[in-house]
Design a protein around this motif. Structure first.
Motif, short mmCIF file in Angstrom:
data_model
loop_
_atom_site.label_atom_id
_atom_site.label_comp_id
_atom_site.label_asym_id
_atom_site.label_seq_id
_atom_site.Cartn_x
_atom_site.Cartn_y
_atom_site.Cartn_z
N THR A 70 0.87 -1.17 0.00
CA THR A 70 0.00 0.00 0.00
C THR A 70 0.91 1.22 0.00
N PHE A 71 0.49 2.25 -0.72
CA PHE A 71 1.33 3.43 -0.92
C PHE A 71 0.41 4.64 -0.99
N THR A 72 0.53 5.54 -0.02
CA THR A 72 -0.39 6.67 0.07
C THR A 72 0.35 7.94 0.48
N PRO A 73 -0.08 9.09 -0.06
CA PRO A 73 0.48 10.36 0.41
C PRO A 73 -0.11 10.69 1.79
N GLN A 74 0.70 11.29 2.65
CA GLN A 74 0.23 11.66 3.98
C GLN A 74 -0.50 13.00 3.99
N GLN A 75 -0.49 13.69 2.87
CA GLN A 75 -1.24 14.92 2.71
C GLN A 75 -1.78 14.94 1.29
N ARG A 76 -2.98 15.43 1.12
CA ARG A 76 -3.58 15.48 -0.22
C ARG A 76 -2.95 16.58 -1.05
N TYR A 77 -2.65 17.72 -0.42
CA TYR A 77 -2.04 18.83 -1.13
C TYR A 77 -1.44 19.81 -0.12
N ILE A 78 -0.55 20.67 -0.60
CA ILE A 78 -0.04 21.79 0.18
C ILE A 78 0.11 23.00 -0.74
N TYR A 79 0.20 24.18 -0.16
CA TYR A 79 0.41 25.40 -0.92
C TYR A 79 1.84 25.89 -0.68
N VAL A 80 2.54 26.26 -1.75
CA VAL A 80 3.90 26.76 -1.63
C VAL A 80 4.09 27.99 -2.50
N LEU A 81 5.01 28.86 -2.07
CA LEU A 81 5.43 29.99 -2.87
C LEU A 81 6.64 29.61 -3.70
N PRO A 82 6.85 30.22 -4.85
CA PRO A 82 8.11 30.01 -5.58
C PRO A 82 9.29 30.35 -4.67
N GLY A 83 10.29 29.47 -4.63
CA GLY A 83 11.46 29.68 -3.80
C GLY A 83 11.32 29.15 -2.38
N GLU A 84 10.13 28.72 -2.01
CA GLU A 84 9.88 28.21 -0.66
C GLU A 84 10.09 26.69 -0.61
N THR A 85 10.87 26.22 0.35
CA THR A 85 11.06 24.79 0.51
C THR A 85 9.87 24.19 1.25
N ALA A 86 9.57 22.92 0.94
CA ALA A 86 8.43 22.25 1.54
C ALA A 86 8.77 20.79 1.80
N LEU A 87 8.20 20.24 2.84
CA LEU A 87 8.43 18.85 3.23
C LEU A 87 7.10 18.11 3.21
N ALA A 88 7.08 16.98 2.52
CA ALA A 88 5.88 16.14 2.46
C ALA A 88 6.29 14.69 2.73
N PHE A 89 5.30 13.86 3.01
CA PHE A 89 5.58 12.46 3.32
C PHE A 89 4.61 11.54 2.61
N TYR A 90 5.14 10.37 2.23
CA TYR A 90 4.34 9.26 1.75
C TYR A 90 4.51 8.10 2.74
N LYS A 91 3.49 7.27 2.84
CA LYS A 91 3.56 6.07 3.69
C LYS A 91 3.44 4.84 2.81
N VAL A 92 4.31 3.87 3.05
CA VAL A 92 4.29 2.64 2.25
C VAL A 92 4.35 1.44 3.19
N LYS A 93 3.59 0.41 2.86
CA LYS A 93 3.56 -0.80 3.70
C LYS A 93 3.62 -2.04 2.83
N ASN A 94 4.45 -2.98 3.24
CA ASN A 94 4.56 -4.29 2.58
C ASN A 94 3.50 -5.20 3.20
N LYS A 95 2.48 -5.54 2.43
CA LYS A 95 1.38 -6.35 2.95
C LYS A 95 1.66 -7.85 2.86
N SER A 96 2.77 -8.23 2.26
CA SER A 96 3.06 -9.65 2.05
C SER A 96 3.85 -10.23 3.23
N ASP A 97 4.07 -11.55 3.17
CA ASP A 97 4.86 -12.23 4.20
C ASP A 97 6.30 -12.46 3.74
N GLN A 98 6.72 -11.68 2.72
CA GLN A 98 8.08 -11.78 2.19
C GLN A 98 8.73 -10.41 2.13
#
Length: 206
Positions: A70-98
């Motif tokens: 499973t692979f999902t963004p932790q935020q749907r969207y963010i607003y940024v200005l040109p030149g502004e740094t931003a931090l976002a996160f995704y979450k990923v999970k291995n659903k298998s037994d391998q």
């Protein structure tokens, strides 16, 4: 701008050889691939442009059908200005037994924003090994270059979408990690579907 819709892949390398198309796309912004490069990160370029309009950055996540994650963004969207740094996160999970190694591709749309979209830290094109049942957060640190605010062709652009697609990883004959998927699937994930590719085979020595 690009005057031809033909991509030439030199020396007979597989199109799915990640280092080749990663370097090309990142240097040019081609096909909606965000630009990377040391010159972009000079301190004077990482300053928000006062009075500029904010850009809404949407986050999208997809996984190959062959990858039991499973692979999902932790935020749907963010607003940024040109030149502004931003931090976002995704979450990923291995659903298998391998334990599974995955690799992600990415693109940004509309593709005309790609030359201005710069990633400082990203998990794309890198080996991501998840143990059976493991879940992790993956960071994305980025900014939109301040020159965006002075480009008149961007005046009507208020929303952009950053998309990542995770595939199982494999090693090609050169020992490089690449997505374990068809060229069509990789093309689509990279935003290259509308372009025609031409191959130049490696010359054999006499």
């Amino acid at each position: 701008m690009y005057t031809s819709s033909v991509i030439i892949v030199f020396l007979g390398l597989s199109y799915a050889a990640v280092p080749l198309y990663r370097a090309f796309c990142s240097a040019t912004g081609f096909g909606g691939t965000p630009v990377t490069g040391k010159g972009l990160y000079e301190p004077e370029r990482l300053v928000p442009v006062s009075g500029a309009k904010k850009i809404k950055v949407h986050f999208n996540a997809d996984t190959s059908e062959a990858l039991p994650w499973t692979f999902t963004p932790q935020q749907r969207y963010i607003y940024v200005l040109p030149g502004e740094t931003a931090l976002a996160f995704y979450k990923v999970k291995n659903k298998s037994d391998q334990d599974i190694v995955g690799i992600a591709t990415y693109n940004v749309t509309p593709d005309r924003i790609a030359p201005y979209f710069a990633k400082v830290e990203c998990f794309c094109f890198e080996e991501q090994k998840l143990l059976a049942g493991e879940e992790v957060d993956l960071p994305l640190f980025f900014f939109i270059d301040k020159d965006y605010a002075e480009d008149r062709s961007m005046a009507d652009l208020d929303d952009i979408v950053l998309s990542y697609t995770f595939f199982r990883a494999r090693r090609n004959k050169y020992g490089q990690l690449e997505p374990d998927a068809s060229e069509d699937a990789i093309d689509k994930s990279m935003g290259w579907s509308q372009y025609t590719k031409a191959n130049v085979q490696e010359e054999t020595k006499p």
